[in-house]
Design a protein around this motif. Structure first.
Motif, short mmCIF file in Angstrom:
data_model
loop_
_atom_site.label_atom_id
_atom_site.label_comp_id
_atom_site.label_asym_id
_atom_site.label_seq_id
_atom_site.Cartn_x
_atom_site.Cartn_y
_atom_site.Cartn_z
N ALA A 1 0.84 -1.19 0.00
CA ALA A 1 0.00 0.00 0.00
C ALA A 1 0.87 1.24 0.00
O ALA A 1 1.93 1.27 0.63
N ALA A 2 0.44 2.27 -0.70
CA ALA A 2 1.18 3.53 -0.73
C ALA A 2 0.86 4.39 0.49
O ALA A 2 1.70 5.15 0.96
N LEU A 3 -0.36 4.28 1.01
CA LEU A 3 -0.79 5.16 2.08
C LEU A 3 -0.25 4.75 3.45
O LEU A 3 0.32 5.55 4.18
N ALA A 4 -0.43 3.48 3.80
CA ALA A 4 -0.02 2.99 5.11
C ALA A 4 1.07 1.94 4.94
O ALA A 4 1.27 1.41 3.86
N ASP A 5 1.76 1.63 6.04
CA ASP A 5 2.80 0.61 6.00
C ASP A 5 2.13 -0.76 6.10
O ASP A 5 2.22 -1.45 7.11
N LEU A 6 1.45 -1.14 5.03
CA LEU A 6 0.72 -2.40 4.97
C LEU A 6 1.05 -3.13 3.67
O LEU A 6 1.37 -2.50 2.66
#
Length: 248
Positions: A123-128
């Protein structure tokens, strides 16, 4: 309570990594390290009370332990380890920094079984990140419907230092603006002990439901957690995850 974010330099990601060779290509892999002394591994929690996820099975493991996965990222010039957890029979969740820049991912379950990874996306938004597997994983937990509140008890299940499966407990201290991914928004802060290698560990409530994903800690021993509300919204968004970057 809102926890005031610490200085950026005091927060660190939790993948455990070692350099194994020149940067020009993938080097020969070292053997897995010897078991870590008990004094270095976060203390194991007392025996858990029965939960909606079930009691101990005949082999002595409960559902929380069965869904935990150890991840070894074989990069070009380094090896790192992290943790993850199943969300369905062939999908697991971990951190972006655990799987990115890999040449191969090695997965193993609570009982030492190796499972082939077929794809990884981040994911770009969160560290997931999510990883797909060729074979079925032993167990998958339930995702909680809501984030935990300040003062709620939580349990972290993962593989600190890339070693044995470990359970630690703590309390939600509050929320803060994500000190590493400022566009994410609020993340949870807990006092549950974590170590390098704990990245991607599931954070569970007292009913055994996932309420977040560990991704970092600070120099005061506080752990940082992507809340389950963020995890749920990103899993529901088909465009949130793209192919994980690899090394060559």
């Amino acid at each position: 309570m809102t926890v005031r974010p610490p200085a950026r330099r005091s927060v660190s990601l939790l993948a455990a990594a070692v350099v194994v060779g020149a940067l020009g290509g993938c080097a020969a892999l070292p053997a897995m390290p010897a078991p870590v002394p008990t004094s270095v591994v976060p203390s194991r929690s007392p025996a858990a009370a029965p939960t909606s996820q079930g009691n101990l099975s005949p082999d002595g493991f409960d559902a929380a332990q069965r869904m935990a996965v150890r991840i070894r990222n074989i990069g070009c010039g380094s090896v790192s380890t992290g943790s993850g957890f199943a969300i369905d029979p062939t999908t697991l969740v971990t951190n972006r920094h655990v799987v990115e820049d890999s040449a191969a991912l090695q997965l193993s379950t609570y009982d030492g079984r190796d499972v082939e990874a077929t794809a990884a996306s981040t994911a770009a938004l969160a560290d997931l990140a999510i990883v797909r597997t060729a074979a079925e994983l032993p167990a998958a937990p339930t995702l909680a419907d809501a984030d935990p509140a300040e003062g709620d008890a939580v349990t972290v299940v993962g593989y600190p230092l890339g070693q044995r499966l470990t359970i630690t407990t703590g309390t939600v201290l509050g929320t803060t603006t994500d000190p590493l991914n400022e566009n994410l928004g609020a993340v949870l802060v807990t006092d549950a002990p974590v170590e390098p290698g704990s990245s991607g560990s599931a954070v569970l409530d007292t009913e055994g439901r996932v309420v977040g994903v560990v991704y970092a800690k600070d120099d005061q021993g506080r752990s940082y957690v992507v809340p389950v509300s963020t995890l749920r919204s990103m899993l529901d968004d088909g465009s949130a995850f793209t192919d994980a970057p690899t090394c060559s």
